[in-house]
Design an enzyme around this catalytic site. Sequence first.
Site, mmCIF file in Angstrom:
data_model
loop_
_atom_site.group_PDB
_atom_site.id
_atom_site.type_symbol
_atom_site.label_atom_id
_atom_site.label_comp_id
_atom_site.label_asym_id
_atom_site.label_seq_id
_atom_site.Cartn_x
_atom_site.Cartn_y
_atom_site.Cartn_z
ATOM 1 N N ARG A 182 104.529 47.344 -37.417
ATOM 2 C CA ARG A 182 103.760 47.888 -36.624
ATOM 3 C C ARG A 182 102.210 48.052 -37.194
ATOM 4 O O ARG A 182 101.433 49.001 -37.166
ATOM 5 C CB ARG A 182 104.209 49.366 -36.553
ATOM 6 C CG ARG A 182 105.786 49.591 -36.058
ATOM 7 C CD ARG A 182 105.704 49.169 -34.514
ATOM 8 N NE ARG A 182 106.905 49.330 -34.201
ATOM 9 C CZ ARG A 182 108.008 48.321 -34.246
ATOM 10 N NH1 ARG A 182 107.737 47.166 -34.729
ATOM 11 N NH2 ARG A 182 109.169 48.652 -33.813
ATOM 12 N N SER A 233 106.442 56.430 -29.000
ATOM 13 C CA SER A 233 106.651 57.131 -30.376
ATOM 14 C C SER A 233 105.246 57.661 -31.047
ATOM 15 O O SER A 233 104.335 56.556 -31.188
ATOM 16 C CB SER A 233 107.286 56.149 -31.153
ATOM 17 O OG SER A 233 108.691 55.926 -30.701
ATOM 18 N N GLU A 310 101.605 56.311 -35.317
ATOM 19 C CA GLU A 310 101.774 55.128 -34.681
ATOM 20 C C GLU A 310 100.794 54.951 -33.531
ATOM 21 O O GLU A 310 100.295 53.899 -33.015
ATOM 22 C CB GLU A 310 103.181 54.818 -34.082
ATOM 23 C CG GLU A 310 103.262 53.350 -33.681
ATOM 24 C CD GLU A 310 104.739 53.141 -33.212
ATOM 25 O OE1 GLU A 310 104.959 52.192 -32.299
ATOM 26 O OE2 GLU A 310 105.593 53.749 -33.818
#
Length: 318
Positions: A182, A233, A310
């Site tokens: 990520r 998320s 995130e």
Amino acid sequence: MSPALSESRLRLLKESLEASKIPFRSEVRLSILSSFKIGGICPILVEPESSEQVLEVLSISKKMELPWKILGGGSNLLISDHPDNFVTLRLSGKFKEFDSLGGGAFQIGAATNTTPTFRQISRAGFTGAEFLSTIPGWTGGAVIQNAGCYGGELFDLIRNVEFLRNGEVLKRKPSEVEHGYRFTEFLNRKDSIILGIEILLKEGDLEEIEESLKEKRERRNSSQPENKKSAGSVFKNPKIFKEDGKEIKAWELIDQAGLRGVVKGGAQISSEHCNFIVNLGTATASDVNYLIELVLDKVFQQSGVLLKREIEYFGDIS
């Protein structure tokens, strides 16, 4: 918070854009461009349709000393309630297209929608990208985040990335771009604009591909808040493991901290999946930011784990 762009500077910017035939819109409510449905009114939204137009916009902005930010699909983003102190760029035109290059290679523009794009590519008989058909947003944002799920990551498929940096269009192989879970260097380097990617896939069995698309879609739908406005998320999984070897998920830490269902204004830590914050209808960026800070504080107090966001912030959030 920086002061809003002045009317005189905006007028000069619009005159320059019109002279260069670069599309733009005025007084745009950015909430309509966000999956969160949160975001204030930006004074100008510039929509360049080619690399040449992007370079021209940046040149004009530099000469006029106007700050700018690039906005993509808005699916992994919390947009400021007051995005009025910078020029907002959003790619259009050819950046919304993708083409087959033959042999399982595809050229994909940064402004393509990931879900329909990768579903269409998969259904053309190419396998390996089915997981991307469950990820909302634009391809450019997926590149920046190295989007992934179900064991796959976008950089596993990329042959090269095309981006603009320091007034120059560059093309780099994955090995030449810092990236990981990520994460890519583009998250930290705000001077870069993703223009597109080339990916390489293998041919596969159509029935197996269709079954994979269905399985991943059902898995995604069953694990996320249904019909709720969110940005996906909120926190990355911390890469910490239990005694049995299983990974500890961010949602577990949030749940253990007693935060499931907590509400602030029009925002709520989802009672269905507490690594999601949902807009109940009237949420502001400030409401969401309050809940994010609450999670960071309470989870650290409870477990000693400092979670990392995130989702990205777009503009000043307070």
